[in-house]
Design a protein around this motif. Structure first.
Motif, short mmCIF file in Angstrom:
data_model
loop_
_atom_site.label_atom_id
_atom_site.label_comp_id
_atom_site.label_asym_id
_atom_site.label_seq_id
_atom_site.Cartn_x
_atom_site.Cartn_y
_atom_site.Cartn_z
N SER A 171 14.09 0.55 -15.44
CA SER A 171 14.00 1.76 -14.64
C SER A 171 12.85 1.66 -13.64
O SER A 171 12.93 2.19 -12.54
N VAL A 172 11.80 0.96 -14.03
CA VAL A 172 10.66 0.84 -13.12
C VAL A 172 11.09 0.04 -11.88
O VAL A 172 10.77 0.40 -10.75
N GLY A 173 11.89 -1.01 -12.09
CA GLY A 173 12.40 -1.79 -10.97
C GLY A 173 13.30 -0.95 -10.09
O GLY A 173 13.20 -0.96 -8.86
N LYS A 200 13.27 2.20 -9.78
CA LYS A 200 12.46 3.20 -9.09
C LYS A 200 11.74 2.58 -7.90
O LYS A 200 11.52 3.23 -6.88
N LEU A 201 11.36 1.32 -8.07
CA LEU A 201 10.71 0.65 -6.94
C LEU A 201 11.66 0.55 -5.75
O LEU A 201 11.26 0.73 -4.61
N SER A 204 5.40 10.64 -4.57
CA SER A 204 6.04 9.94 -5.67
C SER A 204 6.31 8.48 -5.32
O SER A 204 6.18 7.59 -6.16
N GLN A 219 3.18 6.61 -5.80
CA GLN A 219 2.91 6.52 -7.23
C GLN A 219 3.74 5.40 -7.86
O GLN A 219 3.25 4.59 -8.62
N THR A 220 5.01 5.36 -7.49
CA THR A 220 5.90 4.34 -8.06
C THR A 220 5.47 2.94 -7.63
O THR A 220 5.55 1.99 -8.40
N LEU A 221 5.00 2.85 -6.38
CA LEU A 221 4.55 1.54 -5.90
C LEU A 221 3.22 1.13 -6.55
O LEU A 221 2.79 0.00 -6.41
N GLY A 222 2.58 2.10 -7.23
CA GLY A 222 1.30 1.78 -7.85
C GLY A 222 0.13 1.92 -6.89
O GLY A 222 -1.00 1.58 -7.24
N TYR A 235 -2.03 4.09 -5.95
CA TYR A 235 -2.34 5.44 -6.37
C TYR A 235 -3.57 5.37 -7.26
O TYR A 235 -3.55 4.71 -8.29
N ASN A 236 -4.63 5.99 -6.87
CA ASN A 236 -5.73 6.16 -7.81
C ASN A 236 -6.26 7.57 -7.66
O ASN A 236 -5.71 8.37 -6.92
N LYS A 237 -7.34 7.87 -8.37
CA LYS A 237 -7.78 9.27 -8.43
C LYS A 237 -8.11 9.82 -7.04
O LYS A 237 -7.83 10.96 -6.73
N ARG A 291 -4.94 9.85 -4.70
CA ARG A 291 -3.97 10.80 -5.18
C ARG A 291 -4.08 12.12 -4.42
O ARG A 291 -3.09 12.68 -3.96
#
Lengths: 639, 224, 260
Positions: free
Chosen positions: B8-10, B12-13, B179, B182-185, B187-189, B192
């Motif tokens: 699912s992660v793939g 979602k990417l 989103s 976020q899915t691509l990674g 994303y940090n605090k 965000r």
């Protein structure tokens, strides 16, 4: 005295463990795979033991009563784990840690075991770090250490306020790795009801599947108990509600001697009871005492809001009585001092059953930010429960039953008096004497599980290589299963009117009032009588709804409480026998003129080891004399 | 790659990357559309540029693939998730813990898809396969896209559909934008917060921009 | 300690209507049963209110409600109830045992359901089987280090910032509130907490990427849904585990895919 061979190795103290490791029998890797080991309980000690034994190649079957090994009560150890690393360069050493544990335990622990625990603490920390435990670090990036629980060096490693949770998860992940590899078979939601002894050797256990009530037989070449403590005997304690003594008591009934059951640590900093229906007491980490000051009003029955009580109207009684250690006196001393103040009528709050723990001075001196950094989790937890923010108003705390120094008697190999039955972690008696030092519990659990048991069990199993895997369709298993089943059926069959919890509460009250922080002969005798009566009433009028063949939480409770009557009785018997005050055990008859504990080394320098003689019979006392060759027995003084 | 898309992660990417690509496309689309407000010549020239530019022509099939991937993988994920709640709760109160659009991305996407079909048949199909009028700008004959577009925007319910489409798109982007990162990674605090603000701003611009054009022409027709 | 000298009747003044899911066992269909409970005290925790209900039920000859609980201080992750439409009730970032009756008003109706997800089958009443979480950890949520091989605890320096971030992820108590909160019953927050915790630490990095892939694969195999980034899990998580850990998991997963 033939029963009690402590098997302490020869040689000078510092070399004993090494000598022992050099001389114990080994099991070769091929033979290990034909040896089965049962580990009951998968907290820090059980999980670490199970995973390490599996790493060595033994077949391990592990059991826990939770839905997952991750829930064991090791999670609740907040403060930290000791190790003699001397990272702070403040003069710490293995010897000093050893001295602190021995002294903290008021000279009622076995020297060699304690020294080994101190020695191994360093290896445990190394392993836990490698396993991914995120210990709090300094800005340099190296692990931070704090001073904890009345010692004068900073040797406590911690992971914010959740050291136990993090250490357990480290062990849990290692355990899961072995489960994934098929080296450990994990049995969740199982309660151990009986130990199976064949020809004098521990050969298996009888468990109840808590989901469907099935009674199961499991055999092995050795059985390891890592079942924790039984502080829940007080009903209200800091322990998880499910904690019980069922497994150790089953072992005890089969012949394992029970040592120092009366040594029960009362933790000074718990949130006081808030209502009658309270199910448990919540611990506030002892580390709070590093910055918090404990006080009560100077005037009796002063019910004013703490803000209105001026500085000169406050009695910082720990600082007053113990100028050298102040708020950092050991747990037993702090607990008794709080009880003394409250009993004398100076207690805080409506109930008068609490004392203040005040951070205003620390906030003023170090700034709110620093205090927040150190205690955020704990302050938030306190506020969630009481609705009071400790930044604005002092916390209220009161002592609560916490840790059982007593437990199954074990020799230097951690083996009980039943060959093949081992006890590790809190379930044994070995390392903490009459009082456990703060941050010593995780230290012992990790040491026992990762580094001691895996070596010493080999010494026993080396003699078992030729023993084939045991069948469970033998007479002994059948008998044990029958006993377990009959007990369950008996409990359900009573079909009385009173709930299990109501009995537990009454028992807890007897224990707390008469075998708690302060004991005396009259009360202990009274307690024993009351426990007997309560037990009789229990078997006459308890109500356990449902059947034995289903998930039945009331039945689980009933099994626990049924044992607690006998254990409570034994605790009183032990406390009665020990006519001295030592560590957590305070006998009113044995105190100095200024109300401090009076130890009597000439008469009581022994481990009391109780032998089961049958249901309702009085236990027999065996003594293991303690010899102190490397420390001078001093009067514990924190003045 | 095979096992990548199994997860699912793939998947979602794929949705995320195609989504970001579509977000970029929307920005260009809006920019071109805004030429409508500058008059027929400006718009028609812009459309002509897009039609003839080589880079754009190459991108077109990629865009089509982007749409297809985004739609198909979203659908696969949504359908597989339907099976996961074996028994629904009797009482559900998610309003305090997540945004409406985040919980209804597939619904929003489906509505946008319906809108898209309508939109494509109205304009894209006609521009590419239909009979078009031509206009002459300084000797160059180009399609009169302006008339085609604006002709529809005098009908009030057409305008309403287009404004609704823009709002749906905005709601979809409100969650989709952040989103995707976020899915691509990515994303940090710190990012965000920033991405969430940029996402809100972007959604507003898209909704406002695509709404203002039909409304403008409707008002123009009504008032003049 | 036992404060029976207070006049409790003054404090026990709440009346509440409970609607609780009762189910005999995994094989039987369950249903809601209504209970009316009087003399509830504001000071009670939510679980103490249920203890009180159970006492009443037992004394009346009924079967008590089965529910999981143990430490009762928000750290073991046992308690698990879906209360009035939210995991662990109306308060953000708490466990059920940390929920107190002060969050409810006199006369309130409270609906209590078990966690509901394909991978968390109900065992009895409010007790569900969460062993799927253990299986996910078994798929890679560990550092493969045997006892005895570890280097000195201070042999590697880990910056305070990194170690704190790792700790934030490691705080996960495995309660399953994230799954219960998720409209897809996804366990991504749980998985990401472990992946992120171990990927951040140098000790865990050599296995980091493979770990992300195998744990996600196991999660899906066990029937958990995929992540829609709604963020509900983060608000319901008793330990406030951040969504950014899911981003890190995605990153680790992507890195692994690009390599292979």
């Amino acid at each position: 005295m033939s029963k009690l061979q402590s098997k302490i190795p020869e040689g000078i103290l510092a070399d004993k463990w090494q000598n022992h490791k050099d001389s114990v029998k080994l099991v070769n890797p091929v033979s290990r795979s034909s040896l089965d080991i049962i580990v009951v309980g998968t907290g820090l000690s059980g999980a670490s033991a199970a995973s390490t034994l599996a790493e060595l190649g033994y077949n391990v079957k592990a059991f826990c009563f939770h839905d997952s090994p991750r829930r064991a009560h090791s999670v609740a150890a907040q403060g930290g784990i000791n190790a003699a690393k001397n990272y702070k360069n403040d003069g710490d050493s293995v010897y000093r840690l050893f001295i602190d544990i021995i002294k903290g335990g008021d000279y009622r622990a076995r020297e060699a075991n304690v020294y080994r625990a101190a020695e191994i603490s360093n290896q445990s920390i190394d392993h836990l770090v490698a396993a991914g435990v995120p210990f709090t670090r300094e800005y340099s990036g190296y692990p931070d250490n704090i001073s904890f629980g009345g010692v004068q060096v900073s040797r406590t490693f911690y992971a914010q306020g959740q050291t136990g949770q993090q250490c357990l998860l480290g062990a849990y992940s290692g355990l899961n790795r072995q489960i994934a590899q098929g080296r450990v078979i994990m049995y969740n939601r199982r309660d151990m009801l009986e130990l199976v002894v064949v020809d004098g050797q521990a050969r298996g256990i009888i468990t109840r599947n808590l989901v469907n009530g099935e009674i199961e037989r499991h055999s092995a070449h050795a059985v390891v108990l890592a079942t924790g403590g039984y502080g829940t005997i007080y009903y209200l304690s800091t322990l998880a509600v499910g904690s019980n003594a069922t497994a150790v008591w089953a072992a005890h009934r089969k012949g394992a001697l029970f040592s120092n059951p009366g040594f029960m640590q009362i933790h000074p900093t718990s949130i006081p009871q808030l209502n009658e229906y309270q199910g448990k007491l919540i611990l506030m980490s002892e580390s709070l005492r590093n910055d918090g000051r404990i006080w009560v009003p100077r005037t009796k029955g002063d019910k004013r809001h703490p803000d209105e009580i001026k500085e000169e109207e406050r009695d910082y009684y720990l600082e007053r009585r113990y100028p050298a250690f102040g708020n950092l006196v050991p747990r037993d001393v702090a607990s008794r001092a709080a009880k003394e103040r409250c009993d004398a009528g100076y207690g805080a709050g409506d109930s008068g059953q609490s004392v203040y723990l005040d951070f205003s001075k620390a906030i003023e001196k170090q700034g709110r930010k620093v205090i927040e950094k150190k205690y955020r989790n704990l302050f938030e937890m306190y506020e969630k429960i009481t609705g009071v923010n400790p930044f604005n108003e002092p916390m209220r705390i009161y002592p609560a039953g916490h840790y059982t120094m007593g437990g199954l008697w074990v020799d230097y190999n951690l083996m009980t008096t039943i060959p093949g039955l081992f006890a590790i972690g809190e379930s044994n008696f070995s390392d903490h004497g009459a009082n456990r030092l703060g941050a010593g519990s995780l230290m012992q659990c990790a040491g026992d599980g990762y580094f001691i048991l895996p070596v010493t069990i080999g010494d026993y199993l080396a003699g078992e290589i030729k023993t084939p895997r045991l069948h469970t369709d033998t007479r002994e298993f059948e008998k044990a299963e029958k006993a377990a089943r009959e007990k369950l059926l008996r409990l359900v069959a009573v079909n009385g009117r009173q709930t299990v919890t109501s009995f537990h509460k009454r028992l807890g009250r007897i224990m707390w009032d008469m075998c708690g922080m302060v004991r005396n002969e009259e009360n202990l005798k009274k307690a024993m009588k009351m426990i007997k009566e309560l037990k009789e009433m229990f078997w006459r009028d308890v109500r356990v709804p449902g059947t034995v063949n289903e998930l039945n939480q009331e039945l689980e409770k009933a099994v626990k409480v049924a044992d607690f009557f006998d254990l409570g009785f034994l605790m009183c018997q032990d406390a009665l026998d020990r006519k001295e005050s030592c560590g957590a055990h305070f006998r009113e008859e044995s105190q100095t003129s200024d109300g401090e504990a009076q130890r009597i080394d000439s008469d009581f320098s022994y481990v009391a080891c109780w032998e089961y003689r049958g249901d309702g019979e009085k236990h027999d006392l065996n003594k293991e004399e303690l010899r102190f060759e490397n420390v001078k027995m001093q009067k514990r003084s924190y003045k | 790659m095979d096992s990548f898309l199994k997860s699912s992660v793939g998947k979602k990417l794929v949705v995320s990357i195609s989504g970001l690509f579509l977000i970029m496309f929307l920005a260009i689309h809006l920019t071109i559309n805004l030429f409508l407000l500058a008059g027929p010549q400006a718009y028609n020239m812009a459309v002509h540029f897009m039609d003839t530019n080589l880079a754009v022509r190459i991108t077109k099939p990629v865009l089509a693939v982007g749409f297809l991937l985004h739609i198909s993988y979203s659908a696969i994920l949504a359908i597989s998730n339907i099976g996961n709640c074996r028994q629904k709760y009797a009482v559900v109160d998610q309003s305090k813990t997540s945004s409406w659009s985040s919980r209804n991305m597939f619904l929003l996407g489906s509505l946008i898809f319906i809108f898209l079909v309508l939109h494509l048949s109205n304009y894209w199909y006609k521009m590419n396969f239909g009979e078009m009028n031509y206009v002459d700008y300084e000797g160059i004959k180009i399609q009169d896209a302006f008339s085609l577009v604006t002709a529809k925007f005098v009908v009030w319910w057409y305008v309403l559909i287009y404004v609704a489409g823009a709002v749906l798109l905005g709601l979809h982007l409100l969650h989709g934008f952040q989103s995707a990162f976020q899915t691509l990674g990515l994303y940090n605090k710190i990012w965000r917060r920033r991405l969430s603000i940029i996402g809100i701003a972007y959604s507003l611009i898209i909704t406002a921009g695509f709404s203002v054009i039909p409304v403008f022409f409707l008002l123009d027709a009504v008032l003049c | 300690m036992f404060m029976d000298f207070l006049d409790w009747t003054q404090l026990f003044n709440m009346e509440i209507n409970l609607r609780i899911w009762r189910q005999k066992d995994a094989d039987n269909q369950g249903g809601f049963v209504d209970y009316y409970l009087r003399n509830v005290a504001e000071e009670m925790s939510f679980l103490e209110m249920l203890d009180f209900l159970n006492r009443t039920l037992i004394e009346n000859g009924d079967e008590p409600v089965a529910f999981e609980h143990d430490c009762r201080e928000g750290i073991c992750g046992s308690c698990s109830m879906y209360i009035n439409g939210r995991p662990n009730g109306p308060v953000d970032n708490v466990t059920t045992c940390e929920l107190r009756m002060t969050s409810f008003r006199n006369g309130d109706s409270i609906v209590i359901e078990p966690w509901r997800a394909k991978s968390f089958p109900v065992i009895k009443d409010l007790v569900v089987d969460r062993s799927a979480f253990d299986k996910i950890i078994q798929a890679g949520g560990f550092i493969s280090v045997n006892a005895g091989t570890a280097p000195g605890a201070n042999s590697i320096s880990i910056s305070k910032r990194i170690s704190e971030e790792a700790f934030d992820a490691a705080e996960c108590i495995g309660c399953g509130a994230c799954v219960a909160a998720c409209k897809n019953s996804s366990a991504m927050l749980f998985v990401s907490a472990k992946v992120s915790h171990l990927a951040l630490l140098p000790q865990g990095q050599s296995e980091a990427r493979n770990r992300a892939r195998s744990m996600v694969e196991k999660m899906e195999e066990l029937g958990f849904g995929s992540c829609s980034n709604t963020g509900a899990c983060e608000i319901e998580c008793p330990r406030g585990i951040s969504l950014t850990h899911i981003a890190r998991l995605n990153r680790e997963f992507l890195k692994d895919s690009l390599k292979s």
